[in-house]
Scaffold this active site. Structure first.
Site, PDB file in Angstrom:
ATOM      1  N   GLY A  10      -3.984  32.877 -27.085  1.00  0.00           N
ATOM      2  CA  GLY A  10      -4.357  32.418 -28.673  1.00  0.00           C
ATOM      3  C   GLY A  10      -3.036  33.030 -29.365  1.00  0.00           C
ATOM      4  O   GLY A  10      -2.036  33.518 -29.260  1.00  0.00           O
ATOM      5  N   ILE A  12      -3.792  34.728 -31.944  1.00  0.00           N
ATOM      6  CA  ILE A  12      -3.339  36.203 -31.264  1.00  0.00           C
ATOM      7  C   ILE A  12      -3.175  37.299 -30.116  1.00  0.00           C
ATOM      8  O   ILE A  12      -1.982  37.942 -30.623  1.00  0.00           O
ATOM      9  CB  ILE A  12      -4.919  37.493 -32.969  1.00  0.00           C
ATOM     10  CG1 ILE A  12      -5.109  36.256 -33.932  1.00  0.00           C
ATOM     11  CG2 ILE A  12      -4.756  38.588 -32.985  1.00  0.00           C
ATOM     12  CD1 ILE A  12      -5.974  36.680 -34.180  1.00  0.00           C
ATOM     13  N   GLY A  36      -6.058  28.322 -25.953  1.00  0.00           N
ATOM     14  CA  GLY A  36      -4.519  29.044 -26.000  1.00  0.00           C
ATOM     15  C   GLY A  36      -3.770  28.087 -25.384  1.00  0.00           C
ATOM     16  O   GLY A  36      -4.075  27.144 -25.192  1.00  0.00           O
ATOM     17  N   LEU A  76     -10.566  38.844 -26.775  1.00  0.00           N
ATOM     18  CA  LEU A  76      -9.946  38.407 -27.649  1.00  0.00           C
ATOM     19  C   LEU A  76     -10.881  36.511 -26.970  1.00  0.00           C
ATOM     20  O   LEU A  76     -10.266  36.272 -27.971  1.00  0.00           O
ATOM     21  CB  LEU A  76      -8.539  38.370 -28.115  1.00  0.00           C
ATOM     22  CG  LEU A  76      -7.688  39.357 -28.258  1.00  0.00           C
ATOM     23  CD1 LEU A  76      -6.459  39.631 -28.891  1.00  0.00           C
ATOM     24  CD2 LEU A  76      -7.877  40.392 -29.742  1.00  0.00           C
ATOM     25  N   ALA A 117     -12.739  41.614 -30.222  1.00  0.00           N
ATOM     26  CA  ALA A 117     -12.876  41.584 -31.644  1.00  0.00           C
ATOM     27  C   ALA A 117     -13.549  40.871 -31.896  1.00  0.00           C
ATOM     28  O   ALA A 117     -14.184  39.529 -31.863  1.00  0.00           O
ATOM     29  CB  ALA A 117     -11.348  40.474 -30.646  1.00  0.00           C
ATOM     30  N   TYR A 149     -21.515  30.741 -34.880  1.00  0.00           N
ATOM     31  CA  TYR A 149     -20.119  31.765 -34.401  1.00  0.00           C
ATOM     32  C   TYR A 149     -20.568  32.879 -35.003  1.00  0.00           C
ATOM     33  O   TYR A 149     -20.589  33.960 -34.646  1.00  0.00           O
ATOM     34  CB  TYR A 149     -19.066  30.821 -35.166  1.00  0.00           C
ATOM     35  CG  TYR A 149     -17.699  31.827 -35.111  1.00  0.00           C
ATOM     36  CD1 TYR A 149     -17.835  32.599 -34.085  1.00  0.00           C
ATOM     37  CD2 TYR A 149     -17.169  32.571 -36.160  1.00  0.00           C
ATOM     38  CE1 TYR A 149     -16.833  32.968 -33.768  1.00  0.00           C
ATOM     39  CE2 TYR A 149     -16.134  32.772 -35.917  1.00  0.00           C
ATOM     40  CZ  TYR A 149     -15.594  33.462 -34.754  1.00  0.00           C
ATOM     41  OH  TYR A 149     -14.228  33.827 -34.509  1.00  0.00           O
TER      42      TYR A 149
END
Ligand code: UDP
Length: 323
Positions: A10, A12, A36, A76, A117, A149
């Protein structure tokens, strides 16, 4: 050190992988390429200290084998992007809650250090700005799928802290605020890549709502520097940290700056939230972190301001355009 990054393909994760490799660490990645992309990590694949498994973290057997080999995990992998969340709430809830549980369970088996994360989205519509880690959160109704979310990431945080408390698992929760920079895709609704692409193509810049909502955009380089440093701090385990910049900008101002910095002729077009997302959509009027806690822990402060970030993103997008 050997490190596993879930979601390492992805935006980050791939940046973090590059930074860890530069520091001499070995990096393993697991990514199902749902959001990603191999493009993000192609430049790393020749490095003998880098390996990637294209698979889901729901493949628990594989995940456990990968965790067994490493000293540290950055988790992540998650459903991200407001657009994706609104369109696919079921996937979001499952991917985030089950995925984090699988990762924590695998880490617990070997007592492997893990960074979870999380997101500034958990603060929701709180009016208590700037947001402190110990501040209250304020989510909207469950009929507004956006909040799934935030709720799913809150469960992730509860899980990580529960594993720390009850199983002595060394886990850190980091709440990432809006993280941006070159290579971020606009596909999942993120504002800066969208505005820059629109500006460079001379299209109207689509400001959702009235543009008075504000955000703080932190360069992915600054974010990754903190992610790398935090794992060496014993006192960080069992804690929650905000990670973001305090330079606040309204979306109107952001649009104006993108136009100016790119020398674009684009005009601003206002799009109602109901049209941009869904009829029940609620936006967040102001989102700004109090980043004192991580600043004190690491002596960390962002080094890139918004104009530098925008210039870097514009330069990157220009370099991709055919001459
Ligand atoms: N936004 C916008 N135009 C776009 C994309 C997003 O005006 O093309 C707005 C969005 O409604 C929000 C802000 O920009 O108020 C930041 O959006 P993003 O999806 O990047 O992150 P968020 O902070 O909402 O998670």
């Amino acid at each position: 050190m050997r490190v596993l990054i879930t979601g390492g393909a992805g935006f980050i994760g791939s940046h973090l992988a590059g930074d860890l490799l530069d520091l001499g660490h070995t990096v393993d990645v697991i990514d199902d390429l749902s959001t990603g992309s191999m493009d993000n990590i192609q430049h790393l694949t020749d490095n003998p200290n880098f390996s990637v498994e294209i698979d889901t973290i729901a493949n628990v057997e594989k995940l456990e084998k990968m965790v067994a080999k490493v000293d540290l995990v950055y988790h992540l992998a998650a459903a991200v992007g407001v657009q994706l969340v609104v369109e696919r709430p079921l996937y979001t809830i499952e991917a985030n809650i089950m995925g984090t549980k699988y990762v924590l369970e695998a880490c617990d088996k070997y007592k492997t250090k893990v960074v979870i994360a999380s997101t500034s989205e958990v603060f929701g519509k709180s009016l208590d700005v700037p947001f402190r880690e110990d501040g209250d959160v304020l989510l909207g109704p469950t009929t507004c799928s956006r909040w799934s979310y935030a709720a799913s990431k809150m469960v992730d945080e509860f899980l990580a802290l529960a594993f720390y408390q009850e199983r002595k698992l060394p886990a850190i929760v980091v709440r990432l605020f809006n993280t941006v920079g070159p290579k971020q895709t606009g596909r999942y609704g993120m504002v800066i890549p969208n505005f820059v692409r629109q500006a460079l193509e001379g299209e109207s810049i689509t400001v959702f709502g009235d543009g008075t909502q504000s955000r703080c955009f932190c360069h992915v380089e600054d974010v990754c520097r903190a992610l790398v440093a935090i794992v060496d701090k014993d006192e960080a385990y069992g804690q929650v940290y905000n990670l973001g910049t305090t330079e606040e900008v309204t979306i109107n101002d952001l649009a104006t700056r993108v136009i100016a910095l790119s020398g674009s002729t684009s005009e601003i077009k206002y799009v109602p939230f109901a049209e941009a997302y869904s009829a029940d959509f609620e936006d967040i009027a102001r989102r700004k972190p109090d980043n004192t806690k991580i600043g004190n822990l690491l002596g960390w402060a962002p080094q890139n301001n918004l104009d530098q970030i925008l210039t870097a993103v514009i330069d990157h997008e220009r370099s991709k355009q055919p001459n």
